[in-house]
Enzyme design. Structure first.
Site, PDB file in Angstrom:
ATOM      1  N   ASP A 168       0.781  -1.233   0.000  1.00 40.98           N
ATOM      2  CA  ASP A 168       0.000   0.000   0.000  1.00 40.98           C
ATOM      3  C   ASP A 168       0.816   1.288   0.000  1.00 40.98           C
ATOM      4  O   ASP A 168       0.607   2.150  -0.850  1.00 40.98           O
ATOM      5  CB  ASP A 168      -0.947   0.010   1.203  1.00 40.98           C
ATOM      6  CG  ASP A 168      -1.948  -1.120   1.155  1.00 40.98           C
ATOM      7  OD1 ASP A 168      -1.797  -2.031   0.323  1.00 40.98           O
ATOM      8  OD2 ASP A 168      -2.888  -1.117   1.965  1.00 40.98           O
ATOM      9  N   GLU A 397       1.175  -9.895  11.164  1.00 38.72           N
ATOM     10  CA  GLU A 397       0.952  -9.320   9.844  1.00 38.72           C
ATOM     11  C   GLU A 397       2.282  -9.007   9.154  1.00 38.72           C
ATOM     12  O   GLU A 397       2.452  -9.270   7.963  1.00 38.72           O
ATOM     13  CB  GLU A 397       0.101  -8.061   9.994  1.00 38.72           C
ATOM     14  CG  GLU A 397      -0.374  -7.462   8.699  1.00 38.72           C
ATOM     15  CD  GLU A 397      -1.282  -6.251   8.922  1.00 38.72           C
ATOM     16  OE1 GLU A 397      -1.737  -5.683   7.916  1.00 38.72           O
ATOM     17  OE2 GLU A 397      -1.517  -5.864  10.093  1.00 38.72           O
TER      18      GLU A 397
END
Length: 442
Positions: A168, A397
């Protein structure tokens, strides 16, 4: 934690994140279905429950748009509409002709789904063949959309939002994002739910988020049509294109299995690979770089620049890529996965995601590429690093690239899923092309 215990813990994470036909990336932060997450998750399910792997992909493709795009997010109607931002009321897919009945986002993510479908098939070939026959037209339509609507005119496909890259807020997108005029008022009336669950120092800044929102709003005003003026952001991502080519290879194998013509897929894979070598690869730097909207290379070394290793590359290119990942910029070791960004780069940040932190999925992709090219020592080192990270910190994550400390949310599905694949005996690269690709450089 021994391998058997680690495998059981990984499977427990996937079971805990299973939600009526699909798996959420995280119960806390990501309560819906994400596109490339589901591909990696299906690869993990293939190792423990191939039936769930089939359902994972079928549920995602049930939300495919009429034009072939596979949406980045498929929203779960059982979840509160404001549980995640941007949610369904922001994307407004129901207002768009050709969008599915299920509410979704209007953008895509890296197309690694054919690779996942092939892995699921291999885990259960008898049932998997019927599954491949059902999914093949949808996988083909996904690729056709990208090659038709997102072509850059020079053999590669573009992304039209940083989120489409899956990486991102990578530094590779900074210069292109800076072209987007968006003030703090763009976020007025919106609440970022990510900051409820994760330290703000680990997430994109408010300024970047305002630009992300402005890009979507402009695309939405054009009905998510890929037309003149619709895109405030355009870039060519080497990871995205490499995975499209890799998935074309997988589609060729799938076509062989179900009795469809396979050579067109091999030819498309070779053409994308050749364009990557011509346009994104810098021989002097020994790295694949992103391109901005003008076609100029973006001088930021990111982990995605190693992902073309999943393709058939000349030996000298492989040697240069391996030298780059074992040198000081990426410092391949057996304790922490590859950083997402150059450790010596000007935008390096140990905590803000995709600007330094290490991820299991990108390291897994690079490992698969190393295996393809017979670089077994480096592949084994990278495998050891991924397993060490999850043993020490759990299925996080992402991880601090210096210390290995877990970052982001816990019990993250693709970290667990790819751990199951890493632990599987004799886990081969997927797909395994039966021969050298048409048009491969010498």
């Amino acid at each position: 934690m021994r391998d058997l215990e680690l495998g059981r813990a990984a499977a427990a994470v996937l079971r805990g994140n299973w939600e009526r036909g699909h798996t959420v990336p995280s119960r806390r932060l990501y309560p819906h279905q994400w596109s490339w997450d589901s591909a990696f998750i299906a690869i993990g399910w293939a190792r423990t429950s191939p039936g769930r792997g089939r359902l994972e992909l079928e549920s995602l493709f049930a939300a495919q748009w009429a034009d072939g795009r596979v949406p980045q997010i498929v929203f779960n109607p059982a979840v509160a509409r404001d549980a995640y931002f941007p949610g369904p009321d922001f994307w407004r897919s129901r207002e768009v002709p050709g969008a599915p009945h299920r509410e979704t986002s209007g953008i895509v993510q890296p197309p690694v789904h054919a690779v996942a479908a092939l892995a699921v098939h291999r885990a259960s070939p008898t049932l998997g063949r019927r599954f491949l026959r059902r999914l093949y037209p949808a996988l083909q339509a996904e690729h056709d959309y990208l090659l038709r609507e997102r072509s850059d005119g020079h053999g590669l496909v573009t992304i039209v939002h940083p989120w489409e890259s899956g990486q991102d807020n990578s530094p590779a997108w900074d210069a292109e994002l800076a072209r987007v005029d968006a003030g703090a008022e763009v976020l007025a009336g919106h609440r970022r739910r990510d900051l409820d669950h994760v330290d703000p120092t680990e997430r994109p800044t408010a300024a970047d988020y305002a630009r992300y929102v402005a890009i979507v709003e402009n695309y939405r005003e054009h009905g998510y049509r890929d037309e003149e003026g619709a895109h405030l952001f355009r870039a060519v991502d080497p990871l995205f294109n490499a995975l499209l080519a890799w998935s074309e290879e997988a589609l060729a194998e799938i076509a062989d299995i179900i009795g469809k013509p396979s050579e067109p897929h091999r030819e498309r894979a070779a053409a994308i690979r050749d364009a990557l070598l011509t346009r994104c690869y810098d021989p002097a730097a020994g790295h694949f770089f992103a391109l901005d909207r003008t076609g100029a290379r973006v001088a930021e070394r990111c982990v995605g620049g190693f992902v073309p290793l999943v393709l058939d590359l000349p030996s000298d290119v492989v040697d240069r890529l391996v030298a780059g990942m074992t040198g000081p910029r990426f410092a391949l070791n057996d304790r922490v996965p590859l950083p997402s960004y150059d450790l010596t780069g000007p935008a390096f940040d140990t905590t803000r995601y995709w600007r330094g932190p290490a991820w299991i999925n990108t390291s897994w992709l690079v490992m698969r590429g190393l295996q393809r090219h017979g670089r077994h020592d480096e592949a084994a080192t990278l495998r050891a690093a991924m397993l060490h990270a999850v043993r020490q910190e759990g299925f996080r994550e992402y991880f601090d690239p210096a210390t290995g400390a877990g970052r982001g949310v816990s019990d993250f599905s693709w970290s667990a899923a790819l751990t199951l694949d890493l632990l599987a005996p004799g886990s081969p690269p997927a797909p395994t092309p039966p021969r050298r690709l048409t048009g491969a450089p010498n």
